[in-house]
Design an enzyme around this catalytic site. Structure first.
Site, PDB file in Angstrom:
ATOM      1  N   ASP A 171       0.869  -1.076  -0.218  1.00  0.00           N
ATOM      2  CA  ASP A 171      -0.010  -0.032  -0.021  1.00  0.00           C
ATOM      3  C   ASP A 171       0.980   1.265  -0.059  1.00  0.00           C
ATOM      4  O   ASP A 171       0.678   2.196   0.920  1.00  0.00           O
ATOM      5  CB  ASP A 171      -1.101  -0.255   1.014  1.00  0.00           C
ATOM      6  CG  ASP A 171      -2.170   1.044   0.972  1.00  0.00           C
ATOM      7  OD1 ASP A 171      -2.280   1.690  -0.059  1.00  0.00           O
ATOM      8  OD2 ASP A 171      -3.000   1.120   1.715  1.00  0.00           O
ATOM      9  N   SER A 175      -8.369  10.224  18.425  1.00  0.00           N
ATOM     10  CA  SER A 175      -7.589  10.484  17.626  1.00  0.00           C
ATOM     11  C   SER A 175      -6.478  11.681  18.188  1.00  0.00           C
ATOM     12  O   SER A 175      -7.192  12.532  18.896  1.00  0.00           O
ATOM     13  CB  SER A 175      -7.870  10.677  16.208  1.00  0.00           C
ATOM     14  OG  SER A 175      -8.329   9.660  15.813  1.00  0.00           O
ATOM     15  N   HIS A 230       2.166   6.058  13.582  1.00  0.00           N
ATOM     16  CA  HIS A 230       1.307   6.241  12.939  1.00  0.00           C
ATOM     17  C   HIS A 230      -0.340   5.932  13.102  1.00  0.00           C
ATOM     18  O   HIS A 230      -1.213   6.251  12.406  1.00  0.00           O
ATOM     19  CB  HIS A 230       1.244   5.681  11.427  1.00  0.00           C
ATOM     20  CG  HIS A 230       1.084   4.491  11.194  1.00  0.00           C
ATOM     21  ND1 HIS A 230       1.163   3.189  12.165  1.00  0.00           N
ATOM     22  CD2 HIS A 230       0.303   3.601  10.307  1.00  0.00           C
ATOM     23  CE1 HIS A 230       0.587   2.185  11.690  1.00  0.00           C
ATOM     24  NE2 HIS A 230       0.080   2.477  10.634  1.00  0.00           N
ATOM     25  N   ALA A 249      -2.444   3.369  16.446  1.00  0.00           N
ATOM     26  CA  ALA A 249      -2.263   2.550  17.650  1.00  0.00           C
ATOM     27  C   ALA A 249      -1.319   1.407  17.694  1.00  0.00           C
ATOM     28  O   ALA A 249      -0.698   0.715  18.307  1.00  0.00           O
ATOM     29  CB  ALA A 249      -3.592   2.353  18.487  1.00  0.00           C
TER      30      ALA A 249
END
Ligand SMILES: Nc1nc2c(ncn2[C@@H]2O[C@H](COP(=O)(O)O)[C@@H](O)[C@H]2O)c(=O)[nH]1
Ligand SMILES: [Mn+2]
Length: 385
Positions: free
Chosen positions: A81, A283, A301, A303
């Site tokens: 990805d 967040s 980036h 948890a």
């Protein structure tokens, strides 16, 4: 020309680059993730391997990690990805006017966008790729688009400087380059398996050109996902930040080019970053404070997974109905019509985000600007069973 380096042929006696795990003793980091980090540190040319507090095992290489190398670069460390990241938009709607259940029915972030994809890419200065049918689609798995409200502001100066207002909604989009990145990694693996590339080789140049395109395409994809989500709820928004967490980039701090690989690692050298927890957690909007070589210029980036997908399915299915998981402890609403995914992505499957961020604060790497709470999370409309 140097030959390719393969992880499969490395003896455990191969010299190892320094390995650093940035996590306090109160954070749980799986032993397998550290073993993967150490194995990657033995790759030829490797100079430093850093595990962030969200470090967890991946497919051979760990996630939540950053690596610097010289002479070689490793597409396998970036993964399929390429260009995946987080974009944050401010939304011109008051949080108290949010209607998550009503909005949920209006959203489709998976069907092809019916607008002019070529034109959209052009506006963003990105070449088309052949994967435009997927442009503007969120992508399933742990990708998401989430409307959030401001939970608390910790640094009002930075918060306001970013153009944010405490009573307005925000939109966080997590997605990547969809099939494009996968095709790029597949083309590399067909020729070199998990091996690296000498950085002066034609194959390295080809990979880097494709990689850079996928990073830009992924950024445009998040912008279109955001636009579709905002159109769906009848709102307008402006991008506040967008950071990529799967990439390889050159750095020239030391005279010689070093390759900074990030696999699930946010940059600490590009301004503010959002570190999400899960659909049922806060967040954190943070500002990097300790940009440094020893943290490979990177931050957590997210948890990070605590449970594998299989374990999450088994454990959550025993305790909860799928229906009950479409509401969170924040009373937010979840669009996820795939039951397996609903269980796999349940909040307990992730590590506690508060601990992850505290570790970064204690390591002198970030300051918290604000915490954001979920209001409506879009995962997938595709039905399972
Ligand atoms: N706010 C939300 N955070 C989520 C959700 N699903 C996952 N997550 C977090 O994002 C990262 C993404 O990790 P990646 O390795 O897939 O890039 C993950 O670690 C979680 O902390 C969600 O629905 N909402
Ligand atoms: Mn990602």
């Amino acid at each position: 020309m140097r030959t390719d380096a393969s992880t499969e042929t490395l003896p455990s006696s191969a010299p190892r680059a320094p390995v650093r795990v940035i996590a306090s003793s109160q954070s749980w980091v799986e032993g397998e993730a550290v073993r993967q980090l150490e194995a990657m540190a033995r790759l030829p040319g490797m100079k430093l391997a850093v595990g962030l507090p969200d470090l967890h095992p991946g497919k051979g290489a760990p996630v939540g990690a950053a690596f610097t190398s010289e002479g070689f670069l490793y597409p396998y460390l970036v993964g399929s990805d390429i260009g995946c990241g987080m974009g944050l938009w401010n939304v011109d709607l008051l949080a108290r006017k949010a209607r998550p259940e009503r909005w949920a029915g209006k959203l489709d972030l998976e069907g092809p966008w019916t607008g002019d994809t070529e034109g959209f890419l052009q506006e963003h200065g990105v070449k088309s790729s052949g994967y435009e049918a997927a442009l503007g689609t969120v992508g399933g798995g742990n990708h998401f688009a989430e409307l959030q409200r401001v939970d608390a502001v910790h640094d009002s100066k930075v918060f306001s400087a970013l153009g944010l207002e405490a009573d307005r909604l925000l939109l966080l989009v997590h997605s990547g380059s969809r099939g494009l990145g996968e095709a790029i990694l597949r083309a590399h693996v067909d020729r070199h398996a998990a091996g690296g590339l000498a950085d002066d080789s034609p194959d390295a140049r080809t990979y880097l050109t494709r990689h850079d395109h996928a990073v830009e395409w992924g950024r445009a994809n998040r912008a279109l996902v955001a636009r579709r989500m905002l159109d769906g709820i009848g709102a307008m928004g402006q991008r506040v930040l967008d950071v990529c967490h799967n990439s390889v980039t050159p750095r020239r701090d030391t005279g010689r080019t070093q390759w900074l690989h990030r696999k699930g690692a946010a940059p600490s050298d590009e301004g503010p970053v959002v570190i999400p927890g899960s659909r049922g957690a806060l967040s954190y909007l943070v500002i990097p404070t300790g940009e440094s070589h020893t943290s490979a210029h990177s931050l957590a980036h997210g948890a990070g997974r605590k449970w594998t997908r299989t374990a999450a399915r088994e454990r959550m299915r025993e305790r909860f109905t799928a229906e009950s998981l479409t509401r969170t402890s924040f009373k937010s609403h979840v669009v996820c019509e795939n039951k397996d995914l609903l269980f796999e992505e349940a909040p307990p499957a992730y590590k506690p985000i508060d601990r992850v961020v505290t570790d970064l604060v204690e390591a002198g790497l970030v300051r918290v600007v604000a915490t954001l709470a979920p209001v409506l999370t879009y995962k997938t409309r595709a039905r399972s069973e």
